[in-house]
Write an enzyme that holds these catalytic residues in place. Sequence first.
Site, short mmCIF file in Angstrom:
data_model
loop_
_atom_site.label_atom_id
_atom_site.label_comp_id
_atom_site.label_asym_id
_atom_site.label_seq_id
_atom_site.Cartn_x
_atom_site.Cartn_y
_atom_site.Cartn_z
N GLU A 60 -31.17 5.26 32.37
CA GLU A 60 -31.63 6.63 32.24
C GLU A 60 -30.47 7.52 31.75
OE1 GLU A 60 -34.03 7.66 35.66
OE2 GLU A 60 -33.59 9.78 35.23
N HIS A 87 -1.79 -3.63 26.41
CA HIS A 87 -2.57 -3.83 27.63
C HIS A 87 -4.01 -4.22 27.27
CE1 HIS A 87 -3.34 -2.71 31.99
NE2 HIS A 87 -4.57 -2.75 31.51
N GLU A 88 -4.64 -3.46 26.41
CA GLU A 88 -6.03 -3.75 26.04
C GLU A 88 -6.14 -5.05 25.24
OE1 GLU A 88 -8.33 -2.19 27.47
OE2 GLU A 88 -7.03 -0.63 28.29
N HIS A 132 -6.31 -7.92 27.68
CA HIS A 132 -7.67 -8.10 28.22
C HIS A 132 -8.57 -8.83 27.21
CE1 HIS A 132 -7.21 -5.83 31.86
NE2 HIS A 132 -7.10 -4.63 31.30
N ASP A 172 -7.22 -2.25 37.58
CA ASP A 172 -7.44 -3.69 37.36
C ASP A 172 -7.07 -4.49 38.61
OD1 ASP A 172 -8.09 -3.12 34.72
OD2 ASP A 172 -6.08 -3.57 33.97
#
Lengths: 269, 269, 269, 269, 269, 269
Positions: free
Chosen positions: E14, E66-67, E70, E143
Amino acid sequence: MARRTPGLVGADLENLVNEAALLAARHNRDKISMDELEEGIERVMAGPERKSRLINDHEKRIIAYHETGHAIVAKVLPGSDPVHKISIIPRGHAALGYTLQLPEEDRFLMSKSELMNRIAVLLSGRVSEEIVFNDVTSGAANDLERATQTARQMVTQLGMSETIGLVKLGNKREEIFLGRDISEDRNYSEEVAYKIDQEVKAIIDACYERAKEILTQRRALMDKIAGVLLEREVIDAEEFERLMSEETAQEIPEVRIDKLPDNNHDFLA
Amino acid sequence: MARRTPGLVGADLENLVNEAALLAARHNRDKISMDELEEGIERVMAGPERKSRLINDHEKRIIAYHETGHAIVAKVLPGSDPVHKISIIPRGHAALGYTLQLPEEDRFLMSKSELMNRIAVLLSGRVSEEIVFNDVTSGAANDLERATQTARQMVTQLGMSETIGLVKLGNKREEIFLGRDISEDRNYSEEVAYKIDQEVKAIIDACYERAKEILTQRRALMDKIAGVLLEREVIDAEEFERLMSEETAQEIPEVRIDKLPDNNHDFLA
Amino acid sequence: MARRTPGLVGADLENLVNEAALLAARHNRDKISMDELEEGIERVMAGPERKSRLINDHEKRIIAYHETGHAIVAKVLPGSDPVHKISIIPRGHAALGYTLQLPEEDRFLMSKSELMNRIAVLLSGRVSEEIVFNDVTSGAANDLERATQTARQMVTQLGMSETIGLVKLGNKREEIFLGRDISEDRNYSEEVAYKIDQEVKAIIDACYERAKEILTQRRALMDKIAGVLLEREVIDAEEFERLMSEETAQEIPEVRIDKLPDNNHDFLA
Amino acid sequence: MARRTPGLVGADLENLVNEAALLAARHNRDKISMDELEEGIERVMAGPERKSRLINDHEKRIIAYHETGHAIVAKVLPGSDPVHKISIIPRGHAALGYTLQLPEEDRFLMSKSELMNRIAVLLSGRVSEEIVFNDVTSGAANDLERATQTARQMVTQLGMSETIGLVKLGNKREEIFLGRDISEDRNYSEEVAYKIDQEVKAIIDACYERAKEILTQRRALMDKIAGVLLEREVIDAEEFERLMSEETAQEIPEVRIDKLPDNNHDFLA
Amino acid sequence: MARRTPGLVGADLENLVNEAALLAARHNRDKISMDELEEGIERVMAGPERKSRLINDHEKRIIAYHETGHAIVAKVLPGSDPVHKISIIPRGHAALGYTLQLPEEDRFLMSKSELMNRIAVLLSGRVSEEIVFNDVTSGAANDLERATQTARQMVTQLGMSETIGLVKLGNKREEIFLGRDISEDRNYSEEVAYKIDQEVKAIIDACYERAKEILTQRRALMDKIAGVLLEREVIDAEEFERLMSEETAQEIPEVRIDKLPDNNHDFLA
Amino acid sequence: MARRTPGLVGADLENLVNEAALLAARHNRDKISMDELEEGIERVMAGPERKSRLINDHEKRIIAYHETGHAIVAKVLPGSDPVHKISIIPRGHAALGYTLQLPEEDRFLMSKSELMNRIAVLLSGRVSEEIVFNDVTSGAANDLERATQTARQMVTQLGMSETIGLVKLGNKREEIFLGRDISEDRNYSEEVAYKIDQEVKAIIDACYERAKEILTQRRALMDKIAGVLLEREVIDAEEFERLMSEETAQEIPEVRIDKLPDNNHDFLA
């Protein structure tokens, strides 16, 4: 008079003036005299006089020696606030006697040696009872509470224990140097809790030994001052200075406490 | 009558006079007599008489010896409040019997030796049961609670244990010498908690041995007083003095408790 | 009837009379008969009958032996309240069967030996299951709770453990001998907590051994009484006395428990 | 139908009838049929069907083996409630599949061996995953919670651990055998807490080994039943009986667990 | 679009549609386009873009690596949700960058190996910082919280630690896999608490080593992807796949963790 | 002016402008000048000036050296926010002096080495007192609290201790880098609690040694800056730079702390 109230601020000063004004009115004076201001200070600090309380002779003697102990140690230890008055007239809800110490100026910092001296003064009432009567009483309960609280703050808030180090322990802030501490949230381990207990005890023990040494060496002086106190019930600053000055300055050996930080050697500074 | 109420203050005294006035009214007298005042004191302290309670003979005997134990130890130990009355008439909600001790004057300080004597008196009801019946009952529950509380305060609030030292332990203040203590905030380590437990037990054990010694040496006296009590249900101060005075003064060996502070040697003062 | 209600007071007695009056009304009688009073007592103690509950034969047998265990041990141990009725008709919310013990007179004191006998009686339902079925059930949960509670009070409130001594442990008072205890504030160390646990277990173990010994020696009697109970569902006091009296008095060896106080030797008095 | 609802009481039965009535209305029938009643039972126990949930094939297989594990162990262990239905149609909020066991009659007591069998059945879904997939999933979370809860009650409330003995541990009562336990007030020492943990683990481990043994010996049967379940999504009682009966009865070695009470030997009774 | 929202349900969906509708209105379109839906998804998951935030070049580089960490570990470990987008445009209150992983289908079960992979992906941002900058930052706080929470649930709720076994520990249920856990009621002993801590650390350590191994072996790839990210700020799924596919498949040695259950060998399955 | 407020956001900035506007109005100016903005910043950060406070000369000297310690260490350690002003004019409720450090740009990440430098700066006021006066005061209480809090977050929230690892400890989130932490729910064992305590102390000790080393090597510089401060009460950025630049760059040996993670070697980076 300003010399006698540096430690008071805001609400306390207001209380003091109110008390003095009431006393002046009761004495049918239209001005507040020095006498009324002094009585006002004592009322704010220990409550109104309770002369009607009938205290037996034995207890009267214990109280006299207890207060004499506080006064002598406060005089001997460097940096303590001057003794303004010693009294064995009961006051307020709980005070059976009291030793009024007033600071000479406003203070904002307390050093480790000053805090240890303060603890030694707090313990000296009990020490005096022990030396003279070979029995101890419930009369030191409040002194012990304040001494423990100060020692605990030195260890957990003020980084003054070498074992604990510059770590602040416990989660809620406590108002330092006020009579009442707030229940803390223990955020440390059992092992650290025990180290705190040991350090607090080491500080208390060192200060106790200090007070005991000072008083044991001045037994005759204790008898003299307690005697005057039993006779007159109150000793003022001048009289106290006179009684103390008759004493020959004595050589006092230095206290050493292994568990406490090195900078402790200025304890007697 | 003033001699019998020094321990009472404020609300208690008011209660006492009300009770006595009610009794006088019930007796159709327009003045409060000495009898009514005495009954008033007991009502305030232990509640109204409950003669309707049917207590069997065996329990009656246990109660008589229990109260006799309290009374004899209170008489023998120096500094205890004088025994004013011994009764095995049930009173109030819980009292199956009671020994009324009234102080001779107002007191403001309690010494370590007086506190230990007080604990010994509290334990002596249970000790009496053990000596006479070789079984013990639930009747000492309240005595044990008060004895433990007093011992705990000596150790944690009053600096009367050498092991613990002059450190105040636990965060909330407890009203000393009142029957009810407030739940404390434990601010010390497990190791210290265990030391407290050991010290409290050491005090209780020492006082128990003291009471046991006193009563074991006076077994015949116990039988005599308990016998009179079972017969008449009440023994007043004069009668009790008379019964006690018949006894030959006995040499009582001194108690020594290693774990307790040195100043303990004046336990028997 | 007075003989059957000495244990009841105040609100209980009122409940009892109300229940009996309701039953009399239901039976269209204008007076409360003895039958209705007895049924009233059981309703107050265990709730209304629940004959509609369908309990299978195996569970019925377990319940019969469980109650028989309680009844026999209560009869054999000195000082237990007399068995007034044994029933395996379910009652109230939770009772699948019950053994009704009624005191012969009001009691105000409980001795250590009586408390240990009471615990042994509480455990004997479970013991019976174990002896007969070699498996144990959830049916003893409430018995274990009450037995543990009583043992705990002996140790922590009543000074009946020599290891713990005459020290009261835990801060909030618990209503002794009532079914429900209040959460306590632990004011003792871990080491003492463990000693309490050990002492409670030692008491429970001693009482368990006692009950097991009594029932193992009376296996034939157990079968006889359980058989009658399964047949008739209810055994009243007279019938129970008759069944018990047929038994030859047996020599029962004394129980010795090292960890418990010396005065424990009167366990079998 | 009565045979299928002995475990339900009061509010549950009302719920069931309401659900069945709603279903009948939805089917435009004016009477509740057997089908609607059965669907009503499942709705009360696991919530409404959620056929719209798209579960991938790998998870579908895991769920099928998980439920097959529950069903086989329930069938093999004596005294378990009969398997009424196995389904891998998701229901309600959380059920991805379910094995419906219904008791054959009302039960009021649970024996130690029955409780251990119940735990073994609860663990067998996880065991099945481990045997077949060599990896385990989050799907057993609720089974583990209920198994742990039951084991904990055996140890702390029901006196079914020899190490702990007939002592009830923890202050607040927990509703036994209901899915939800209430936070307890720990009234025992660390040492006892650790013993409880060890005993609970010993029970869980023993039951796990039992379930693993049963399923390892029936790997072919597991594949057969899980296969049927994946094909048809639901297996009813008759079909399940047929599938099980094809299996040759196997000799199952007895489980021995040293830490548990002696009466444990009837585990397989 | 359905492929990108399988993980969302109820209120989330929604929210997503509302966000997309608002964006469409702002863009003066009367239909919601695919672009607006995608932006809607990211808004629901990480908050609105914060391009105005001025992040210095050094921090920008840390965030990019950092990303990238991941994303690479998520791609390499089997069973992880596919990487949909990598971004270093700040979003919402706290996100300085983010790697958007979207599941390919709804999932209802999480296996132990999947959970360990998930933890490894969570830790890989921090691992990347450590490899590249030889210093670590506060950027991994969230994290670490989620990784610890997942590891803790494996040990205490999901029976995925052999040392702890199939026991559920802690009294209150925690919503598994949601970002927020509820304070639990510790119902286990200190010894078990320590075992939990050790097991949680063992899982975290194993996953950390796994992530470190994967990234150390792909240092060149890290530089390439982080470089693209610093240049363009956003990398979408296709671009990421292209960058990864250029890499030569490498042989990765298997991780072994002694303290963890045997079924851990399928960690790389 | 933008260069001096990068650390401020939202409500702070609003406060600053309000304060500056009030000051401008008081100075009868219709524009806010640079001077008023600077005073505004200091009011927001430390409260209004309290020149009326009479601080004695000894305390004045302690405060001057305390602030000089903060300023020198902040200047020497790489990555610390530049010193904007040093003052010994009391401000607000508690500040007796202050060293105003302002960041040069907004920061979103804090590295481990930056956090350790920050702690060293916090401890350097106390270190300075110790070096110069050989006694320490209560003036460092707030510094110790913030240093401990930062060290604790490094260990429990930010995975910056190798012993603890990448595990997040404690259940409630704490707002990192704000002065106030929220009471946490301890969800770890005693053993881990002790490891945390040891790690926090190791960090504090390392940073303390670092600060002590820096200051001991710059005793002459300390005397010079403290002298200027006592004379003028305030030192601005330019003056401070000038005083520092006169100093010869010294070789500072690297600090090694075995208990801390390997990546600690960039402490002096």
